[in-house]
Design an enzyme around this catalytic site. Structure first.
Site, mmCIF file in Angstrom:
data_model
loop_
_atom_site.group_PDB
_atom_site.id
_atom_site.type_symbol
_atom_site.label_atom_id
_atom_site.label_comp_id
_atom_site.label_asym_id
_atom_site.label_seq_id
_atom_site.Cartn_x
_atom_site.Cartn_y
_atom_site.Cartn_z
ATOM 1 N N GLU A 120 11.403 -95.786 -55.766
ATOM 2 C CA GLU A 120 12.631 -95.001 -55.674
ATOM 3 C C GLU A 120 12.392 -93.655 -55.007
ATOM 4 O O GLU A 120 11.396 -92.977 -55.276
ATOM 5 C CB GLU A 120 13.197 -94.772 -57.072
ATOM 6 C CG GLU A 120 14.497 -93.993 -57.098
ATOM 7 C CD GLU A 120 15.082 -93.855 -58.489
ATOM 8 O OE1 GLU A 120 16.237 -93.409 -58.605
ATOM 9 O OE2 GLU A 120 14.382 -94.200 -59.465
ATOM 10 N N GLU A 135 24.239 -94.912 -63.162
ATOM 11 C CA GLU A 135 23.229 -93.972 -63.657
ATOM 12 C C GLU A 135 23.756 -92.553 -63.475
ATOM 13 O O GLU A 135 23.178 -91.744 -62.761
ATOM 14 C CB GLU A 135 21.894 -94.182 -62.917
ATOM 15 C CG GLU A 135 20.731 -93.515 -63.631
ATOM 16 C CD GLU A 135 19.432 -93.576 -62.836
ATOM 17 O OE1 GLU A 135 18.394 -93.885 -63.430
ATOM 18 O OE2 GLU A 135 19.463 -93.299 -61.624
#
Length: 263
Positions: free
Chosen positions: A148, A245
């Site tokens: 990520e 998220e």
């Protein structure tokens, strides 16, 4: 159809961790994801069984799980940090074991902050080794390891702050089951052209996460056109889950009703 899952490490945080999966289900979602949910890299069998049981009892699918990451203490992963390498490797079997029990096929390995006084190349070499180790373990359950990119505003010591940087790491590792976690919030904070990122790396994306920018709130609280972004993802063949998220003290999913394509 777009499928949304809830990251229950950032939403429903007013509830004890083991009650959050049932809250996700009650809110109408079939999938949940978590950052590493334990204080230790190698928790007790009792704690692992309780976590697995909470997800099974709620009737939700574990879409994604982080390897041990120390987020609560300001860490951003263990993969590239020599002092934490053994802890990461010890955690791999535990995380893969949980994922295997729950049919989870996405495991996020946050890269780790830079260490002052240490050659970055040494960290990068270690990260490639650790990611390869994790990928080989994950392959045994048909899972993918995710890399990520974060944003430099909230994670100034984290070296992967662009899609290009994350994909370069994936290429360096060279394992077939390592993919890009495309977090649209972090990329937007860094000023990336999100449509260009999706188009350019469509074949490398293993999972997508969202929050609005700049405040990391629910869609509709910031600048991003999610209806358009979801359409672009679909146009380029992404049919996986999209993780919610974002921060929301009282989770409100009414924004979903404004979309043309609902889960």
């Amino acid at each position: 159809m777009t499928r949304f899952d809830v990251n229950a490490s950032i939403l429903f945080t007013d509830l004890p961790l083991l009650r959050r999966p049932e809250a996700v289900k009650a809110a109408g979602f079939g999938g949940v994801e978590f950052w590493w949910p334990f204080a230790e890299a190698v928790p007790s069998d009792k704690d692992v069984d309780a976590f697995v049981g909470a997800i099974r009892d709620a009737g939700v699918h574990l879409v994604g799980l982080n390897f041990a990451d120390d987020i609560a203490a300001g860490g951003r992963g263990l993969v590239s940090r020599p002092a934490d390498s053994a802890r990461f490797r010890d955690n791999v079997d535990v995380a893969v074991g949980i994922a295997g029990r729950l049919g989870c096929t996405s495991l996020n390995a946050l890269y780790g902050n830079r260490v002052d006084g240490l050659d970055p190349a040494q960290q990068d070499e270690l990260a490639a080794e650790n990611l390869a180790t994790a990928a080989r373990a994950a392959a045994g359950i048909g899972a993918t390891v995710l890399v990520e990119a974060l944003n430099a505003y909230e994670s100034p010591s984290y070296p992967l702050v662009s899609a290009k940087a994350a994909v370069e790491v994936i290429d360096r590792v060279g394992e077939p089951n390592v993919a890009f976690l495309c977090d649209l919030y972090h990329l937007a904070r860094m000023g990336e052209d999100l449509e260009a990122v999706i188009a350019g790396y469509a074949g490398r994306i293993g999972h997508v996460q969202i929050a609005d920018t700049p405040g990391r709130g629910r869609p509709g609280t910031g600048e991003l056109d999610f209806t358009r972004l979801f359409s672009v993802l679909a146009e380029h063949g992404y049919d996986g889950w999209i993780g919610l998220e974002y921060k929301d003290a009282e989770p409100d999913f009414g924004w979903l009703r404004t979309l043309d394509r609902l889960a």
